[in-house]
Design a protein around this motif. Structure first.
Motif, PDB file in Angstrom:
ATOM      1  N   MET A 111       0.839  -1.181   0.000  1.00 55.58           N
ATOM      2  CA  MET A 111       0.000   0.000   0.000  1.00 55.58           C
ATOM      3  C   MET A 111       0.878   1.237   0.000  1.00 55.58           C
ATOM      4  SD  MET A 111      -1.332   0.720   3.845  1.00 55.58           S
ATOM      5  CE  MET A 111      -1.830   2.321   3.258  1.00 55.58           C
ATOM      6  N   LEU A 112       0.270   2.390  -0.272  1.00 52.55           N
ATOM      7  CA  LEU A 112       0.975   3.666  -0.327  1.00 52.55           C
ATOM      8  C   LEU A 112       0.393   4.623   0.695  1.00 52.55           C
ATOM      9  CD1 LEU A 112       1.157   4.333  -4.179  1.00 52.55           C
ATOM     10  CD2 LEU A 112       3.105   4.026  -2.677  1.00 52.55           C
ATOM     11  N   VAL A 113       1.260   5.293   1.442  1.00 53.32           N
ATOM     12  CA  VAL A 113       0.870   6.369   2.332  1.00 53.32           C
ATOM     13  C   VAL A 113       1.586   7.620   1.840  1.00 53.32           C
ATOM     14  CG1 VAL A 113       0.828   7.237   4.697  1.00 53.32           C
ATOM     15  CG2 VAL A 113       0.607   4.772   4.268  1.00 53.32           C
ATOM     16  N   VAL A 114       0.840   8.694   1.640  1.00 52.05           N
ATOM     17  CA  VAL A 114       1.414   9.943   1.145  1.00 52.05           C
ATOM     18  C   VAL A 114       1.361  10.978   2.254  1.00 52.05           C
ATOM     19  CG1 VAL A 114       1.297  11.763  -0.593  1.00 52.05           C
ATOM     20  CG2 VAL A 114       0.721   9.402  -1.217  1.00 52.05           C
ATOM     21  N   GLY A 115       2.532  11.444   2.694  1.00 50.45           N
ATOM     22  CA  GLY A 115       2.625  12.420   3.767  1.00 50.45           C
ATOM     23  C   GLY A 115       3.178  11.794   5.032  1.00 50.45           C
ATOM     24  N   ALA A 116       4.349  12.282   5.483  1.00 48.83           N
ATOM     25  CA  ALA A 116       5.025  11.694   6.649  1.00 48.83           C
ATOM     26  C   ALA A 116       4.858  12.546   7.888  1.00 48.83           C
ATOM     27  CB  ALA A 116       6.510  11.479   6.349  1.00 48.83           C
ATOM     28  N   GLY A 117       3.655  13.138   8.060  1.00 53.16           N
ATOM     29  CA  GLY A 117       3.322  13.800   9.308  1.00 53.16           C
ATOM     30  C   GLY A 117       2.875  12.775  10.332  1.00 53.16           C
ATOM     31  N   PRO A 118       2.239  13.211  11.431  1.00 53.37           N
ATOM     32  CA  PRO A 118       1.843  12.256  12.476  1.00 53.37           C
ATOM     33  C   PRO A 118       0.934  11.136  11.985  1.00 53.37           C
ATOM     34  CG  PRO A 118       1.742  14.500  13.299  1.00 53.37           C
ATOM     35  CD  PRO A 118       1.999  14.614  11.831  1.00 53.37           C
ATOM     36  N   ALA A 119      -0.059  11.458  11.147  1.00 50.86           N
ATOM     37  CA  ALA A 119      -0.965  10.409  10.665  1.00 50.86           C
ATOM     38  C   ALA A 119      -0.230   9.441   9.757  1.00 50.86           C
ATOM     39  CB  ALA A 119      -2.153  11.038   9.945  1.00 50.86           C
ATOM     40  N   GLY A 120       0.503   9.972   8.772  1.00 51.60           N
ATOM     41  CA  GLY A 120       1.154   9.105   7.799  1.00 51.60           C
ATOM     42  C   GLY A 120       2.277   8.270   8.378  1.00 51.60           C
ATOM     43  N   ALA A 121       3.139   8.887   9.195  1.00 51.25           N
ATOM     44  CA  ALA A 121       4.275   8.144   9.742  1.00 51.25           C
ATOM     45  C   ALA A 121       3.814   7.050  10.689  1.00 51.25           C
ATOM     46  CB  ALA A 121       5.223   9.106  10.458  1.00 51.25           C
ATOM     47  N   SER A 122       2.819   7.349  11.534  1.00 50.90           N
ATOM     48  CA  SER A 122       2.363   6.326  12.483  1.00 50.90           C
ATOM     49  C   SER A 122       1.583   5.221  11.775  1.00 50.90           C
ATOM     50  CB  SER A 122       1.526   6.967  13.598  1.00 50.90           C
ATOM     51  OG  SER A 122       0.484   7.753  13.074  1.00 50.90           O
ATOM     52  N   LEU A 123       0.767   5.568  10.771  1.00 53.19           N
ATOM     53  CA  LEU A 123       0.041   4.527  10.037  1.00 53.19           C
ATOM     54  C   LEU A 123       1.014   3.621   9.297  1.00 53.19           C
ATOM     55  CD1 LEU A 123      -2.615   3.287   9.023  1.00 53.19           C
ATOM     56  CD2 LEU A 123      -2.524   4.903   7.108  1.00 53.19           C
ATOM     57  N   ALA A 124       2.032   4.208   8.660  1.00 59.08           N
ATOM     58  CA  ALA A 124       3.008   3.392   7.938  1.00 59.08           C
ATOM     59  C   ALA A 124       3.697   2.416   8.888  1.00 59.08           C
ATOM     60  CB  ALA A 124       4.031   4.297   7.260  1.00 59.08           C
ATOM     61  N   LEU A 125       4.059   2.882  10.075  1.00 60.08           N
ATOM     62  CA  LEU A 125       4.684   2.004  11.057  1.00 60.08           C
ATOM     63  C   LEU A 125       3.740   0.884  11.467  1.00 60.08           C
ATOM     64  CD1 LEU A 125       6.716   1.116  13.217  1.00 60.08           C
ATOM     65  CD2 LEU A 125       5.810   2.934  14.686  1.00 60.08           C
ATOM     66  N   LEU A 126       2.503   1.227  11.798  1.00 61.82           N
ATOM     67  CA  LEU A 126       1.563   0.226  12.299  1.00 61.82           C
ATOM     68  C   LEU A 126       1.293  -0.860  11.251  1.00 61.82           C
ATOM     69  CD1 LEU A 126      -0.960   2.642  14.037  1.00 61.82           C
ATOM     70  CD2 LEU A 126       0.627   1.077  15.182  1.00 61.82           C
ATOM     71  N   LEU A 127       1.167  -0.458   9.993  1.00 60.84           N
ATOM     72  CA  LEU A 127       0.874  -1.447   8.946  1.00 60.84           C
ATOM     73  C   LEU A 127       2.113  -2.252   8.581  1.00 60.84           C
ATOM     74  CD1 LEU A 127      -1.563   0.575   6.665  1.00 60.84           C
ATOM     75  CD2 LEU A 127      -2.114  -1.241   8.299  1.00 60.84           C
ATOM     76  N   ALA A 128       3.287  -1.606   8.558  1.00 62.55           N
ATOM     77  CA  ALA A 128       4.514  -2.352   8.266  1.00 62.55           C
ATOM     78  C   ALA A 128       4.781  -3.383   9.352  1.00 62.55           C
ATOM     79  CB  ALA A 128       5.678  -1.379   8.138  1.00 62.55           C
ATOM     80  N   ARG A 129       4.426  -3.030  10.581  1.00 61.95           N
ATOM     81  CA  ARG A 129       4.614  -3.950  11.701  1.00 61.95           C
ATOM     82  C   ARG A 129       3.706  -5.176  11.582  1.00 61.95           C
ATOM     83  NH1 ARG A 129       4.432  -0.696  17.126  1.00 61.95           N
ATOM     84  NH2 ARG A 129       2.215  -1.129  16.937  1.00 61.95           N
ATOM     85  N   ARG A 130       2.651  -5.074  10.810  1.00 62.69           N
ATOM     86  CA  ARG A 130       1.754  -6.220  10.580  1.00 62.69           C
ATOM     87  C   ARG A 130       2.240  -7.101   9.430  1.00 62.69           C
ATOM     88  NH1 ARG A 130      -3.932  -5.518  12.262  1.00 62.69           N
ATOM     89  NH2 ARG A 130      -4.056  -3.766  13.712  1.00 62.69           N
ATOM     90  N   GLY A 131       3.385  -6.760   8.847  1.00 62.68           N
ATOM     91  CA  GLY A 131       3.942  -7.563   7.765  1.00 62.68           C
ATOM     92  C   GLY A 131       3.558  -7.094   6.385  1.00 62.68           C
ATOM     93  N   LEU A 132       2.915  -5.931   6.285  1.00 69.35           N
ATOM     94  CA  LEU A 132       2.511  -5.409   4.993  1.00 69.35           C
ATOM     95  C   LEU A 132       3.651  -4.634   4.336  1.00 69.35           C
ATOM     96  CD1 LEU A 132      -0.997  -4.200   6.093  1.00 69.35           C
ATOM     97  CD2 LEU A 132      -0.604  -5.809   4.226  1.00 69.35           C
ATOM     98  N   ALA A 133       3.665  -4.631   3.013  1.00 69.54           N
ATOM     99  CA  ALA A 133       4.592  -3.788   2.267  1.00 69.54           C
ATOM    100  C   ALA A 133       4.002  -2.381   2.212  1.00 69.54           C
ATOM    101  CB  ALA A 133       4.789  -4.333   0.862  1.00 69.54           C
ATOM    102  N   VAL A 134       4.747  -1.404   2.709  1.00 65.96           N
ATOM    103  CA  VAL A 134       4.255  -0.029   2.809  1.00 65.96           C
ATOM    104  C   VAL A 134       5.286   0.916   2.223  1.00 65.96           C
ATOM    105  CG1 VAL A 134       3.466   1.803   4.353  1.00 65.96           C
ATOM    106  CG2 VAL A 134       3.011  -0.590   4.937  1.00 65.96           C
ATOM    107  N   ASP A 135       4.855   1.729   1.259  1.00 66.08           N
ATOM    108  CA  ASP A 135       5.671   2.817   0.735  1.00 66.08           C
ATOM    109  C   ASP A 135       5.157   4.123   1.307  1.00 66.08           C
ATOM    110  OD1 ASP A 135       7.590   1.965  -1.676  1.00 66.08           O
ATOM    111  OD2 ASP A 135       5.806   0.677  -1.699  1.00 66.08           O
ATOM    112  N   LEU A 136       6.020   4.868   1.989  1.00 66.73           N
ATOM    113  CA  LEU A 136       5.673   6.171   2.555  1.00 66.73           C
ATOM    114  C   LEU A 136       6.365   7.249   1.727  1.00 66.73           C
ATOM    115  CD1 LEU A 136       4.418   7.978   4.772  1.00 66.73           C
ATOM    116  CD2 LEU A 136       6.474   7.556   6.142  1.00 66.73           C
ATOM    117  N   ILE A 137       5.574   8.126   1.144  1.00 71.10           N
ATOM    118  CA  ILE A 137       6.085   9.165   0.251  1.00 71.10           C
ATOM    119  C   ILE A 137       5.897  10.517   0.918  1.00 71.10           C
ATOM    120  CG2 ILE A 137       5.869  10.199  -2.053  1.00 71.10           C
ATOM    121  CD1 ILE A 137       4.463   7.556  -2.892  1.00 71.10           C
ATOM    122  N   ASP A 138       6.937  11.342   0.897  1.00 66.55           N
ATOM    123  CA  ASP A 138       6.832  12.665   1.513  1.00 66.55           C
ATOM    124  C   ASP A 138       7.653  13.664   0.709  1.00 66.55           C
ATOM    125  OD1 ASP A 138       5.811  14.100   4.043  1.00 66.55           O
ATOM    126  OD2 ASP A 138       7.903  14.719   3.934  1.00 66.55           O
TER     127      ASP A 138
END
Length: 409
Positions: free
Chosen positions: A1-28
């Motif tokens: 999945m893709l998360v756009v924006g590495a503010g509080p919402a984006g950075a924490s969501l990317a961490l939580l989903l990556a920790r579940r074993g998902l492939a996560v691209d965070l773009i900022d």
């Protein structure tokens, strides 16, 4: 999945989903440090969200300073003061948001499926048969994903490209921000003694508090429309304007500020709104992209963290399954769970802004309250405390993330 924006919402969501074993691209497009003024206030609701992520206590790398009290002054007269934690589980804590974001990104970087793309701007959504299927980047490349989560702020490009409308609320104030840097501001910092102080007088109103980054932050509230705002001709003139409405001990310290200690002004227009829809097929909005908040009581970062926790809980299983219908249903569940709290918090912020505006405009009322502070102060303190509970603690408890035990402080 893709998360756009590495503010509080984006950075924490990317961490939580990556920790579940998902492939996560965070773009900022910018990364930490890209904004001169970021919100510093973690209410108990935001601290609870970080605890639910496994970040309790806050890591030592996150610069932090618990508040000791909230103090209010009218026309130089102390009205009332309330000590933290005001009945909450923890005191409101000031943090350097850049160090928090760096910690979230550092922990996300330990996950094998996480990829960070700093300095990459998104130019448009990638569509397949009407469904959002990824993003186009400004460098001409594209990234595909089963879901794009837009955490790209109040001016969200992806919200506009996705055709999701924003219902804007009238703003009662804008804020002009200043930083009072140490060592020149150390006398002001000493007088604050860890308090968040609000001063209202004939010239206007402002709040000042000790910054987690050192020194003092000062926010001068102004009307967003005419009449024109004061435009002092330099740091000394600004300090004199603030001192005119301050209690004597603070006024003296403000007048003694060296010019080099006063950084600013930076005007930050306040935009408040709420999207009636946060999603379309393959796209979900979170944080300021879905609901830009007033700066009153520092709700932006707190609501963003709570958005991310709820989103991870609903999206995680659906993304692991990979079925588009399940992903869309999970995104709809995020909206259904989060919208009521956002509506309530924004309504409470508006009520508080209207009370502050009343004091700014009604000179006789302000003078009466100042003269009778011995009796009116305790009454107003009780009413204010009652109105603060949902702003501090949120509307509903926040559930612990299943992967919280994997967090390393």
């Amino acid at each position: 999945m893709l998360v756009v924006g590495a503010g509080p919402a984006g950075a924490s969501l990317a961490l939580l989903l990556a920790r579940r074993g998902l492939a996560v691209d965070l773009i900022d497009a910018t990364g930490p440090g890209g904004r001169p003024f970021r919100g510093e206030g973690l209410m108990p609701s935001g601290l609870a969200a970080l605890a639910a992520m496994g970040l309790e206590p806050l890591p030592a790398a996150v610069s932090q300073r618990p508040l000791t009290a909230w103090s209010f002054f009218l026309d130089g007269q102390a009205l009332f003061e309330t000590a933290e934690p005001m009945g909450s589980a923890a005191p409101c804590t000031l943090i350097d948001q850049d160090t928090l974001l760096s910690e979230l990104l550092e922990q996300a970087g330990r996950q094998p499926g996480f990829r960070f793309h700093p300095g990459q701007a998104v130019s448009d959504l990638l569509l397949h048969d009407g469904r959002v299927a990824g993003v186009h980047l400004a460098d001409g490349t594209s990234l595909e994903a089963a879901l794009v989560v837009a955490c790209d702020g109040r001016d969200s490009l992806l919200r506009r490209r996705g055709g999701l409308e924003m219902e804007r609320a009238p703003s009662l104030l804008d804020v002009i921000w200043f930083r009072l840097e140490s060592p020149g501001a150390d006398a002001v910092l000493e007088w604050l003694a860890g308090r968040f102080v609000t001063v209202v007088g004939s010239s206007g109103s402002y709040a000042l508090f000790p910054s987690a980054r050192g020194g003092v932050q000062l926010g001068w509230a102004i009307a967003p429309e005419p009449p024109p705002v004061p435009t002092p001709a330099g740091p000394g003139a600004w300090a004199e304007l603030w001192a005119g409405d301050a209690p004597e001990a603070l006024a003296r310290r403000l007048r003694e500020l060296p010019a080099a200690a006063v950084q600013g002004p930076v005007r930050l227009p306040v935009r408040v709104g709420l999207c009636p829809r946060w999603q379309r097929h393959g796209l979900l909005l979170l944080g300021d992209a879905a609901h830009p908040m007033s700066p009153l009581r520092a709700q932006g970062i707190n609501m963003a963290l709570r958005d991310a926790l709820v989103a991870a809980r609903h999206l995680g299983p659906a993304l692991l399954d990979g079925e588009p219908g399940a992903i869309d249903a999970a995104a709809a569940a995020v909206f259904a769970e989060r919208q009521p709290e956002i509506r309530r918090i924004q309504a409470l912020q508006e009520q508080e802004a209207r009370r502050a505006e009343l004091l700014r405009r009604r000179h006789r009322l302000r003078g009466l309250l100042a003269r009778t502070a011995r009796w009116s102060g305790p009454l107003l303190a009780r009413r204010w405390l009652a109105s603060q509970r949902p702003l501090r603690d949120g509307i509903a408890p926040i559930a612990k993330d299943p992967g919280a035990a994997a967090m390393i402080g």
